[in-house]
Motif scaffolding. Sequence first.
Motif, PDB file in Angstrom:
ATOM      1  N   HIS A   1      -4.282  -2.585  -4.265  1.00  0.00           N
ATOM      2  CA  HIS A   1      -3.937  -1.677  -3.173  1.00  0.00           C
ATOM      3  C   HIS A   1      -4.105  -0.208  -3.553  1.00  0.00           C
ATOM      4  O   HIS A   1      -3.594   0.672  -2.859  1.00  0.00           O
TER       5      HIS A   1
ATOM      6  N   ARG B   1       0.826  -1.201   0.000  1.00  0.00           N
ATOM      7  CA  ARG B   1       0.000   0.000   0.000  1.00  0.00           C
ATOM      8  C   ARG B   1       0.866   1.259   0.000  1.00  0.00           C
ATOM      9  O   ARG B   1       0.607   2.202  -0.759  1.00  0.00           O
TER      10      ARG B   1
ATOM     11  N   ARG C   1      -7.529   2.701  -0.119  1.00  0.00           N
ATOM     12  CA  ARG C   1      -7.326   2.368   1.290  1.00  0.00           C
ATOM     13  C   ARG C   1      -8.523   1.565   1.785  1.00  0.00           C
ATOM     14  O   ARG C   1      -9.677   1.947   1.573  1.00  0.00           O
TER      15      ARG C   1
END
Length: 364
Positions: free
Chosen positions: A163, A14, A166
């Motif tokens: 990713h 991420r 969020r």
Amino acid sequence: MREGTFTSELHGPRTAVVVGRLLGTALLVCFATGLLSHLLQEPPTWLRDHLPSRPVQGYRVTQGLHVISGIAAIPLLGAKLWTVYPKLFEWPPVRSVAHALERLGIAVLVAAMLLELFTGLLNTVQWYPWPFPFRQTHFWLGWLATGGLLLHLAAKAPLVAAHRRRTGPAPAQRRAFLAGVTASVAVVTLTTAGQTVPWLRALTLFAPRRPDIGPQGLPVNRTAAQAGTTTAPADWTLRVDGPRPYELTMSRLLAMPQYEADLPIACVEGWSASARWAGVRVRDLLDLAGAPGDARLRITSLEAEGPYRVTDMPAAHARDPLTLLALRVNGDVLDPDHGYPARIIAPDRPGVLQTKWVTRMEIL
């Protein structure tokens, strides 16, 4: 080298995706504007006669963006590499042919990016401590880095898609890291962009140029001393070759209709500055020589040598009413460093092509 050795969430996908998104944007803007600059300086034959002279501030904006985005990419690249560096220690280092090719591609991509940004940064201060030609190397490295970036994005598309959003509250550690990266980018941008963005000039701390410092309030890249043109010949004349060739002394040039134009000098190093120029319109000089409307112009400088001693100007620029053979700047006779006795100033044109110390024009 074992799985799980690096446990920080900051090395997770991420974080890499968030930083990579910013880095990719900066690099693509840098590449597009750099390609435009290269085409303006060395246009291919098919494009040469189609380069526009407007907008007036075009090159100032695009080359300013080129250097701003390139400098911003430096902390972003550092952050991206720090985020993913545990991948260097994967074991086994090669799991298949495809994995080997992917790692080789990433190695080429990272090497090209590092060299591209490093050489570009040193170019802004005109320092070339390497044996290879900067401009050609920088051009091809740009293609290599951008092509590698697009291939890397294609290979990592499933991971990026997984990713890109969020999925929950961001860990405090990640928020702090991204805030630090953002602050770094903001600082290097605000303290260097003032060399081309007037309203940021007061913050110009690390930029290599202050656009308001130099002879007659304008910066200079190549001085008259460097060009060997400190003293113009006493019998200087402007020679114009064409269907009706002629020569003009300074007194005859000053007797012709004089025009003024507010135009910037915008250089490849990223700095730019505006001034009020006065002189004779180039289109009037062409008409006096009987030039056809689509004629290009070759301009020769008094300097004995230099990569831009002779430059070509397409018809659109030569016929633009704002393009001048300038004799004065900001109300004063040109300083030798700014091209006395005469220089070219044209809209939407790289500074290296705004030929100084002009002695001859040839209609092509």
